[in-house]
Design a protein around this motif. Structure first.
Motif, mmCIF file in Angstrom:
data_model
loop_
_atom_site.group_PDB
_atom_site.id
_atom_site.type_symbol
_atom_site.label_atom_id
_atom_site.label_comp_id
_atom_site.label_asym_id
_atom_site.label_seq_id
_atom_site.Cartn_x
_atom_site.Cartn_y
_atom_site.Cartn_z
ATOM 1 N N SER A 152 0.865 -1.189 0.000
ATOM 2 C CA SER A 152 0.000 0.000 0.000
ATOM 3 C C SER A 152 0.892 1.227 0.000
ATOM 4 O O SER A 152 2.106 1.125 0.208
ATOM 5 C CB SER A 152 -0.911 0.044 1.234
ATOM 6 O OG SER A 152 -0.199 0.515 2.364
ATOM 7 N N LEU A 153 0.265 2.372 -0.205
ATOM 8 C CA LEU A 153 0.988 3.635 -0.111
ATOM 9 C C LEU A 153 0.939 4.071 1.352
ATOM 10 O O LEU A 153 0.114 4.881 1.758
ATOM 11 C CB LEU A 153 0.340 4.683 -1.030
ATOM 12 C CG LEU A 153 0.435 4.389 -2.531
ATOM 13 C CD1 LEU A 153 -0.446 5.348 -3.329
ATOM 14 C CD2 LEU A 153 1.890 4.489 -3.011
ATOM 15 N N LEU A 154 1.848 3.497 2.154
ATOM 16 C CA LEU A 154 1.879 3.864 3.577
ATOM 17 C C LEU A 154 2.080 5.376 3.701
ATOM 18 O O LEU A 154 2.736 5.963 2.849
ATOM 19 C CB LEU A 154 3.025 3.110 4.284
ATOM 20 C CG LEU A 154 2.814 1.604 4.436
ATOM 21 C CD1 LEU A 154 4.074 0.950 4.998
ATOM 22 C CD2 LEU A 154 1.631 1.294 5.341
ATOM 23 N N PRO A 155 1.473 6.019 4.699
ATOM 24 C CA PRO A 155 0.837 5.444 5.877
ATOM 25 C C PRO A 155 -0.604 4.956 5.663
ATOM 26 O O PRO A 155 -1.233 4.522 6.622
ATOM 27 C CB PRO A 155 0.864 6.594 6.892
ATOM 28 C CG PRO A 155 0.806 7.826 6.051
ATOM 29 C CD PRO A 155 1.571 7.500 4.793
ATOM 30 N N ALA A 156 -1.098 4.995 4.425
ATOM 31 C CA ALA A 156 -2.445 4.464 4.180
ATOM 32 C C ALA A 156 -2.423 2.930 4.219
ATOM 33 O O ALA A 156 -1.477 2.318 3.730
ATOM 34 C CB ALA A 156 -2.952 4.930 2.821
ATOM 35 N N TYR A 157 -3.444 2.350 4.775
ATOM 36 C CA TYR A 157 -3.673 0.904 4.773
ATOM 37 C C TYR A 157 -2.497 0.058 5.282
ATOM 38 O O TYR A 157 -1.967 -0.782 4.560
ATOM 39 C CB TYR A 157 -4.084 0.433 3.369
ATOM 40 C CG TYR A 157 -5.298 1.174 2.862
ATOM 41 C CD1 TYR A 157 -6.532 0.983 3.450
ATOM 42 C CD2 TYR A 157 -5.189 2.099 1.827
ATOM 43 C CE1 TYR A 157 -7.653 1.704 3.006
ATOM 44 C CE2 TYR A 157 -6.291 2.816 1.376
ATOM 45 C CZ TYR A 157 -7.511 2.606 1.979
ATOM 46 O OH TYR A 157 -8.596 3.306 1.550
ATOM 47 N N PRO A 158 -2.086 0.268 6.514
ATOM 48 C CA PRO A 158 -1.164 -0.705 7.126
ATOM 49 C C PRO A 158 -1.930 -2.013 7.389
ATOM 50 O O PRO A 158 -3.165 -2.030 7.282
ATOM 51 C CB PRO A 158 -0.768 -0.024 8.446
ATOM 52 C CG PRO A 158 -1.922 0.875 8.767
ATOM 53 C CD PRO A 158 -2.496 1.316 7.436
ATOM 54 N N GLY A 159 -1.205 -3.076 7.701
ATOM 55 C CA GLY A 159 -1.863 -4.331 8.081
ATOM 56 C C GLY A 159 -2.293 -5.160 6.883
ATOM 57 O O GLY A 159 -1.723 -5.050 5.807
ATOM 58 N N LEU A 160 -3.330 -5.970 7.102
ATOM 59 C CA LEU A 160 -3.734 -6.970 6.096
ATOM 60 C C LEU A 160 -4.854 -6.450 5.188
ATOM 61 O O LEU A 160 -5.445 -5.413 5.454
ATOM 62 C CB LEU A 160 -4.183 -8.253 6.805
ATOM 63 C CG LEU A 160 -3.096 -8.945 7.638
ATOM 64 C CD1 LEU A 160 -3.677 -10.154 8.365
ATOM 65 C CD2 LEU A 160 -1.901 -9.374 6.778
ATOM 66 N N GLU A 208 5.218 1.056 10.149
ATOM 67 C CA GLU A 208 5.319 2.476 10.520
ATOM 68 C C GLU A 208 6.678 3.123 10.284
ATOM 69 O O GLU A 208 6.804 4.326 10.470
ATOM 70 C CB GLU A 208 4.989 2.638 12.007
ATOM 71 C CG GLU A 208 3.499 2.720 12.262
ATOM 72 C CD GLU A 208 3.158 2.933 13.723
ATOM 73 O OE1 GLU A 208 4.079 3.143 14.541
ATOM 74 O OE2 GLU A 208 1.959 2.881 14.017
ATOM 75 N N GLY A 209 7.704 2.364 9.936
ATOM 76 C CA GLY A 209 9.054 2.927 9.895
ATOM 77 C C GLY A 209 9.255 3.919 8.761
ATOM 78 O O GLY A 209 8.405 4.052 7.882
ATOM 79 N N PRO A 210 10.405 4.616 8.786
ATOM 80 C CA PRO A 210 10.722 5.601 7.741
ATOM 81 C C PRO A 210 10.632 5.009 6.333
ATOM 82 O O PRO A 210 11.136 3.919 6.075
ATOM 83 C CB PRO A 210 12.169 5.999 8.052
ATOM 84 C CG PRO A 210 12.375 5.649 9.474
ATOM 85 C CD PRO A 210 11.447 4.539 9.808
ATOM 86 N N ILE A 211 9.996 5.760 5.447
ATOM 87 C CA ILE A 211 9.765 5.286 4.076
ATOM 88 C C ILE A 211 11.008 5.515 3.223
ATOM 89 O O ILE A 211 11.566 6.606 3.186
ATOM 90 C CB ILE A 211 8.529 5.998 3.496
ATOM 91 C CG1 ILE A 211 7.265 5.478 4.218
ATOM 92 C CG2 ILE A 211 8.416 5.765 1.986
ATOM 93 C CD1 ILE A 211 5.990 6.243 3.896
ATOM 94 N N LEU A 212 11.448 4.444 2.532
ATOM 95 C CA LEU A 212 12.629 4.533 1.669
ATOM 96 C C LEU A 212 12.249 4.650 0.205
ATOM 97 O O LEU A 212 13.024 5.169 -0.598
ATOM 98 C CB LEU A 212 13.508 3.291 1.865
ATOM 99 C CG LEU A 212 14.009 3.032 3.289
ATOM 100 C CD1 LEU A 212 14.800 1.731 3.345
ATOM 101 C CD2 LEU A 212 14.883 4.192 3.773
ATOM 102 N N GLY A 213 11.082 4.141 -0.169
ATOM 103 C CA GLY A 213 10.665 4.220 -1.571
ATOM 104 C C GLY A 213 9.219 3.819 -1.743
ATOM 105 O O GLY A 213 8.693 3.031 -0.954
ATOM 106 N N GLN A 214 8.575 4.392 -2.749
ATOM 107 C CA GLN A 214 7.186 4.042 -3.062
ATOM 108 C C GLN A 214 7.001 3.994 -4.568
ATOM 109 O O GLN A 214 7.702 4.682 -5.310
ATOM 110 C CB GLN A 214 6.205 5.089 -2.485
ATOM 111 C CG GLN A 214 6.013 4.941 -0.991
ATOM 112 C CD GLN A 214 4.955 5.855 -0.427
ATOM 113 O OE1 GLN A 214 4.878 7.016 -0.803
ATOM 114 N NE2 GLN A 214 4.153 5.341 0.500
ATOM 115 N N ALA A 215 6.044 3.183 -5.005
ATOM 116 C CA ALA A 215 5.631 3.170 -6.415
ATOM 117 C C ALA A 215 4.110 3.206 -6.435
ATOM 118 O O ALA A 215 3.467 2.612 -5.564
ATOM 119 C CB ALA A 215 6.156 1.925 -7.112
#
Ligand code: GAR
Length: 190
Positions: A112-120, A147-154
């Motif tokens: 997911s695009l954290l912080p949206a939709y953590p978990g299952l 919850e940790g620091p984000i390193l990359g997203q797509a």
């Protein structure tokens, strides 16, 4: 090259993408170990077929003692001189023991695009909410789940008529690009 262990619980398609990336001589990391908490994980077979050490550290004999199980995992990692741990579909929440032992050197991929939709059930929830965009995130592992620091997203679009399966396939394709690229950038910065 930085010695990476990949922790899995099942299919291991992200693990395969990391193993493939590591075959490039210019890749700054090597996959020195693939470890599963489930002996039946299909990824153990594909890892071994690719010539990577594949190890099951079965959680079952430890029962509810998650920390004792993690101590066995940690010992296996240290015996092999592992420097960085990449969680890839490792579906058991970690205790503070393993999180603290590998703080700053453990990455996770989340669909997911954290912080949206953590978990299952991230895709199901994003579809139900009528989102128009989904994606995946590689982040450092900290005590708070996802919850940790984000390193990359797509990012990928959510298209009209998308099912959970269609969306997860579209995101997974991005995961397979994002994880090797983000891990390479991370180890170059160590
Ligand atoms: C991947 O989509 C990964 O992002 C997700 O599980 C799948 C594992 O697939 N991880 C999580 O949901 C973590 N909470 P794989 O075994 O084929 O890499």
């Amino acid at each position: 090259k930085t010695k990476v262990a990949v922790l899995i619980s099942g299919r291991g398609s992200n693990m395969e993408a990391l193993v493939r990336a590591a075959q490039d001589p210019a890749c700054p990391f090597e996959i020195a170990l693939v470890l599963s908490n489930k002996p039946e994980a299909g990824g153990l077979i594909t890892a071994a077929a690719a010539g990577v050490e594949a190890l099951a550290v079965d959680q079952k004999p430890y029962g509810k003692d998650r920390e004792a199980h993690e101590r066995a995992i940690d010992a296996a990692l240290r015996e092999r001189g592992i420097q960085v741990v990449a969680l890839a579909g490792y579906m058991r929440i970690l205790t503070p023991f393993l999180v603290n032992a590998w703080e700053g050197r453990m990455l996770n991929i989340h669909p997911s695009l954290l912080p949206a939709y953590p978990g299952l059930d991230t895709h199901g929830r994003a579809l139900s909410a009528g989102e128009v965009e989904a994606g995946c995130t590689v982040h450092l592992v900290t005590a708070g789940v996802d919850e940790g620091p984000i390193l990359g997203q797509a990012r990928v679009p959510i298209l009209p008529g998308d099912t959970d399966h269609m969306l997860s396939d579209r995101v997974l394709e991005q995961e397979h690009q994002l994880y090797p690229a983000t891990l390479a950038a991370f180890v170059r910065g160590l």
